[in-house]
Design an enzyme around this catalytic site. Structure first.
Site, PDB file in Angstrom:
ATOM      1  N   ILE A  26       0.825  -1.214   0.000  1.00 13.25           N
ATOM      2  CA  ILE A  26       0.000   0.000   0.000  1.00 13.25           C
ATOM      3  C   ILE A  26       0.858   1.262   0.000  1.00 13.25           C
ATOM      4  O   ILE A  26       0.342   2.355  -0.122  1.00 13.25           O
ATOM      5  CB  ILE A  26      -0.988   0.033   1.199  1.00 13.25           C
ATOM      6  CG1 ILE A  26      -0.249  -0.216   2.521  1.00 13.25           C
ATOM      7  CG2 ILE A  26      -2.113  -0.948   0.987  1.00 13.25           C
ATOM      8  CD1 ILE A  26      -1.145  -0.002   3.733  1.00 13.25           C
ATOM      9  N   GLY A  29       8.252   3.786   0.912  1.00  7.03           N
ATOM     10  CA  GLY A  29       8.995   4.941   1.392  1.00  7.03           C
ATOM     11  C   GLY A  29      10.444   4.766   1.002  1.00  7.03           C
ATOM     12  O   GLY A  29      10.821   3.756   0.405  1.00  7.03           O
ATOM     13  N   GLY A  30      11.235   5.759   1.339  1.00 14.74           N
ATOM     14  CA  GLY A  30      12.648   5.656   1.048  1.00 14.74           C
ATOM     15  C   GLY A  30      13.297   4.546   1.851  1.00 14.74           C
ATOM     16  O   GLY A  30      14.322   3.992   1.462  1.00 14.74           O
ATOM     17  N   MET A  31      12.682   4.227   3.000  1.00 13.97           N
ATOM     18  CA  MET A  31      13.300   3.287   3.928  1.00 13.97           C
ATOM     19  C   MET A  31      12.574   1.960   4.029  1.00 13.97           C
ATOM     20  O   MET A  31      13.024   1.083   4.754  1.00 13.97           O
ATOM     21  CB  MET A  31      13.304   3.904   5.341  1.00 13.97           C
ATOM     22  CG  MET A  31      14.059   5.196   5.475  1.00 13.97           C
ATOM     23  SD  MET A  31      15.797   4.957   5.189  1.00 13.97           S
ATOM     24  CE  MET A  31      16.164   3.720   6.416  1.00 13.97           C
ATOM     25  N   VAL A  34       5.453  -0.696   2.740  1.00 14.87           N
ATOM     26  CA  VAL A  34       4.317  -0.827   3.658  1.00 14.87           C
ATOM     27  C   VAL A  34       3.250  -1.698   3.004  1.00 14.87           C
ATOM     28  O   VAL A  34       2.881  -1.486   1.846  1.00 14.87           O
ATOM     29  CB  VAL A  34       3.736   0.559   4.032  1.00 14.87           C
ATOM     30  CG1 VAL A  34       2.578   0.405   5.018  1.00 14.87           C
ATOM     31  CG2 VAL A  34       4.832   1.452   4.624  1.00 14.87           C
ATOM     32  N   LYS A  49       4.920  -2.360   8.122  1.00 16.66           N
ATOM     33  CA  LYS A  49       6.019  -1.622   7.476  1.00 16.66           C
ATOM     34  C   LYS A  49       7.286  -2.448   7.658  1.00 16.66           C
ATOM     35  O   LYS A  49       7.688  -2.730   8.790  1.00 16.66           O
ATOM     36  CB  LYS A  49       6.149  -0.260   8.163  1.00 16.66           C
ATOM     37  CG  LYS A  49       7.267   0.604   7.657  1.00 16.66           C
ATOM     38  CD  LYS A  49       7.160   1.974   8.313  1.00 16.66           C
ATOM     39  CE  LYS A  49       8.222   2.925   7.854  1.00 16.66           C
ATOM     40  NZ  LYS A  49       7.956   4.292   8.312  1.00 16.66           N
ATOM     41  N   ASP A 145      10.532  14.933  10.082  1.00 18.25           N
ATOM     42  CA  ASP A 145      10.227  14.583   8.697  1.00 18.25           C
ATOM     43  C   ASP A 145       8.761  14.882   8.376  1.00 18.25           C
ATOM     44  O   ASP A 145       8.085  14.101   7.718  1.00 18.25           O
ATOM     45  CB  ASP A 145      10.542  13.095   8.472  1.00 18.25           C
ATOM     46  CG  ASP A 145      10.749  12.762   7.005  1.00 18.25           C
ATOM     47  OD1 ASP A 145      10.945  13.697   6.199  1.00 18.25           O
ATOM     48  OD2 ASP A 145      10.726  11.567   6.670  1.00 18.25           O
TER      49      ASP A 145
HETATM   50  N1  LIG Z   1      -0.351   3.064   8.857  1.00 15.51           N
HETATM   51  C1  LIG Z   1      -0.476   3.194   7.525  1.00 15.51           C
HETATM   52  N2  LIG Z   1      -1.656   2.962   6.919  1.00 15.51           N
HETATM   53  C2  LIG Z   1      -1.774   3.097   5.564  1.00 15.51           C
HETATM   54  N3  LIG Z   1      -0.782   3.454   4.740  1.00 15.51           N
HETATM   55  C3  LIG Z   1       0.419   3.703   5.293  1.00 15.51           C
HETATM   56  C4  LIG Z   1       0.643   3.597   6.705  1.00 15.51           C
HETATM   57  N4  LIG Z   1       1.922   3.923   6.965  1.00 15.51           N
HETATM   58  C5  LIG Z   1       2.472   4.206   5.778  1.00 15.51           C
HETATM   59  N5  LIG Z   1       1.580   4.075   4.767  1.00 15.51           N
HETATM   60  C6  LIG Z   1       1.827   4.302   3.331  1.00 15.51           C
HETATM   61  O1  LIG Z   1       3.158   3.938   3.031  1.00 15.51           O
HETATM   62  C7  LIG Z   1       3.891   5.072   2.540  1.00 15.51           C
HETATM   63  C8  LIG Z   1       5.314   5.009   3.043  1.00 15.51           C
HETATM   64  O2  LIG Z   1       5.295   5.006   4.456  1.00 15.51           O
HETATM   65  P1  LIG Z   1       6.380   5.781   5.303  1.00 15.51           P
HETATM   66  O3  LIG Z   1       6.445   7.208   4.849  1.00 15.51           O
HETATM   67  O4  LIG Z   1       6.087   5.536   6.727  1.00 15.51           O
HETATM   68  O5  LIG Z   1       7.697   5.003   4.839  1.00 15.51           O
HETATM   69  P2  LIG Z   1       9.224   5.422   4.969  1.00 15.51           P
HETATM   70  O6  LIG Z   1      10.032   4.313   4.386  1.00 15.51           O
HETATM   71  O7  LIG Z   1       9.559   5.765   6.378  1.00 15.51           O
HETATM   72  O8  LIG Z   1       9.256   6.693   4.055  1.00 15.51           O
HETATM   73  P3  LIG Z   1      10.167   7.964   4.031  1.00 15.51           P
HETATM   74  O9  LIG Z   1      11.141   7.823   5.142  1.00 15.51           O
HETATM   75  O10 LIG Z   1      10.778   7.936   2.681  1.00 15.51           O
HETATM   76  O11 LIG Z   1       9.217   9.110   4.216  1.00 15.51           O
HETATM   77  C9  LIG Z   1       3.096   6.285   3.016  1.00 15.51           C
HETATM   78  O12 LIG Z   1       3.294   7.412   2.195  1.00 15.51           O
HETATM   79  C10 LIG Z   1       1.670   5.761   2.952  1.00 15.51           C
HETATM   80  O13 LIG Z   1       1.193   5.830   1.629  1.00 15.51           O
END
Ligand SMILES: Nc1ncnc2c1ncn2[C@@H]1O[C@H](COP(=O)(O)OP(=O)(O)OP(=O)(O)O)[C@@H](O)[C@H]1O
Length: 403
Positions: A26, A29-31, A34, A49, A145
């Site tokens: 769904i 992210g960069g890291m 999800v 995640k 962030d």
């Molecule tokens: N609890 C959640 N419910 C639904 N969708 C989610 C949830 N958490 C994250 N997402 C989806 O997943 C995407 C990426 O999540 P997130 O930003 O937490 O990842 P990340 O790897 O930490 O990203 P970055 O560090 O690059 O911002 C979000 O933009 C959102 O679309």
């Protein structure tokens, strides 16, 4: 052998910890990736995640530290952490995962693609975010962030409807996700293949300068997010290099058409000197004024009434970032290991301007070299790791770029 949960095609159907059945991607992210998953024990859908395998024990320790902080934060405006664990625990491909509340709506970034939002909606949504962030700061933590892609919209209709009175008064419209996880892996984005780099749109001046990051950093970023919601335009535009450098000398422009109240509030949130900005709790108060509501009945989502600061008490600069434990946000950030490499608790250090300029130039150059010219904007190959103050400045910039 256990299935690989790195990629969507191999993760689907995998059951983590005997209960979380992975269904579909769904978000990326960069890291992390999800997934929507089903918790077979509690029979409910959740978001899982999953971080890529890390060979560095330091990364794993940092994830665990951050999980403990996330676990103690509770607010309707924050995505709730239900559980955490490791796939392939103890093995070389160990992968940390977080199990979170599933927020099915789009992100604010998706929503903003449709243009500006009505001012009253921005005020209510902003107050919810500010209230959640004030609780986070009061718990001694800094998000670092804040950006539209990390704001999950709970109820799309509540944001788009002309008269969403019921939804606006009953529950949170939005929830803040990606809570501080990105900052844990200092420099990781620079070494990861497939990381999407965008613009340093919500970078604070102190982040751009490699200075100390505190609660005021989140206030600045939220100010830019609110301005973008009101105008439909990003406050700073250009290349990563231009955008990062611009905020050191330029204040964002708030159109006069938004009125005096918004102008004054956004100016106080985006002052270049962090110490001159208002606190997140004061933002809640000011947005309540914008809404024309009494400030003595401001809802605080997370804290039990006995512990909640009064409407004005957290609004002083002295109060900003002080947790109930009395520890400053910066102190906790440091204890989490979330400070860029080489910094130690209590050390205040600014990266000299020439180093910053080199950092910005190198990051800009690197992004320019790595981002293909196609629509995807996905860099290929590994970016270099740079040690020392220059590397730290680049890390700060890299952590702030928006996918
Ligand atoms: N609890 C959640 N419910 C639904 N969708 C989610 C949830 N958490 C994250 N997402 C989806 O997943 C995407 C990426 O999540 P997130 O930003 O937490 O990842 P990340 O790897 O930490 O990203 P970055 O560090 O690059 O911002 C979000 O933009 C959102 O679309």
């Amino acid at each position: 052998m256990e299935a690989d949960v790195t990629h969507a095609d191999t993760a689907r159907g995998v059951v983590l910890d005997g209960r979380y059945r992975i269904e579909e991607v769904i978000g990326h992210g960069g890291m992390s990736t999800v997934y929507r998953a089903h918790d077979d024990v509690l029979d409910r859908d959740v978001a899982v995640k999953i971080f890529p395998p890390s060979s560095e024990a330091a990364h794993t320790r940092r994830h665990q530290s951050e999980m403990h902080v996330l676990a103690r934060l509770s607010h309707p405006g924050l995505v709730t952490l239900h559980d955490a664990g490791s796939a392939h625990a103890g093995g070389p491909g160990e992968q940390t995962y977080l199990v979170m509340e599933l927020v099915p709506g789009p992100t604010l970034a998706d929503h903003l693609a449709g243009g500006p939002m009505p001012t009253s909606h921005v005020a209510r949504m902003g107050r919810q975010l500010a209230d959640a962030m004030a609780a986070v700061h009061e718990a001694g933590v800094v998000h670092r962030d804040i950006k539209p892609a990390n704001v999950l919209v709970v109820d799309r209709d509540a944001v788009t409807d002309e008269d969403p009175a019921a939804a606006l008064t009953t529950g949170p419209l939005v929830k803040l996700a990606d809570f501080g996880i990105a900052r844990l892996a200092d420099g990781a984005r620079l070494t990861m293949t497939g990381t999407t780099l965008g613009t340093a749109t919500y970078l604070s001046p102190e982040q751009a300068a490699g200075g100390e990051v505190g609660p005021a950093t989140d206030v600045y970023a939220l100010g830019l997010v609110l301005l973008e919601c009101l105008t439909g335009e990003k406050a700073f535009r250009g290349t990563v290099m231009e955008v990062a450098a611009a905020r050191l000398n330029t204040d964002p422009t708030v159109p006069e058409s938004l009125g005096e109240q918004w102008g004054a509030l956004l100016a106080r949130m985006t002052r270049r000197e962090a110490a001159d900005r208002i606190s997140m709790r004061q933002v809640v108060v000011e947005l309540t004024r914008v809404l024309g509501e009494p400030t003595d009945e401001i809802p605080t989502g997370a804290l039990p009434a006995a512990e909640a600061p009064s409407a004005g008490s957290g609004g002083t600069e002295e109060g900003a970032g002080q947790g109930r434990s009395g520890r400053s946000a910066a102190a906790v950030t440091m204890s989490l290991g979330a400070v860029p490499r080489g910094r130690s608790a209590g050390t205040r250090r600014r990266v000299p301007t020439p180093i910053l300029v080199m950092a910005v130039a190198l990051l800009g150059l690197t992004v320019g070299l790595m981002v293909p010219r196609g629509d995807q904007g996905v860099p290929r190959g590994d970016l270099p790791v740079v040690e020392g103050p220059l590397g730290e400045a680049i890390d700060d910039l890299a952590r702030s770029v928006e996918p």
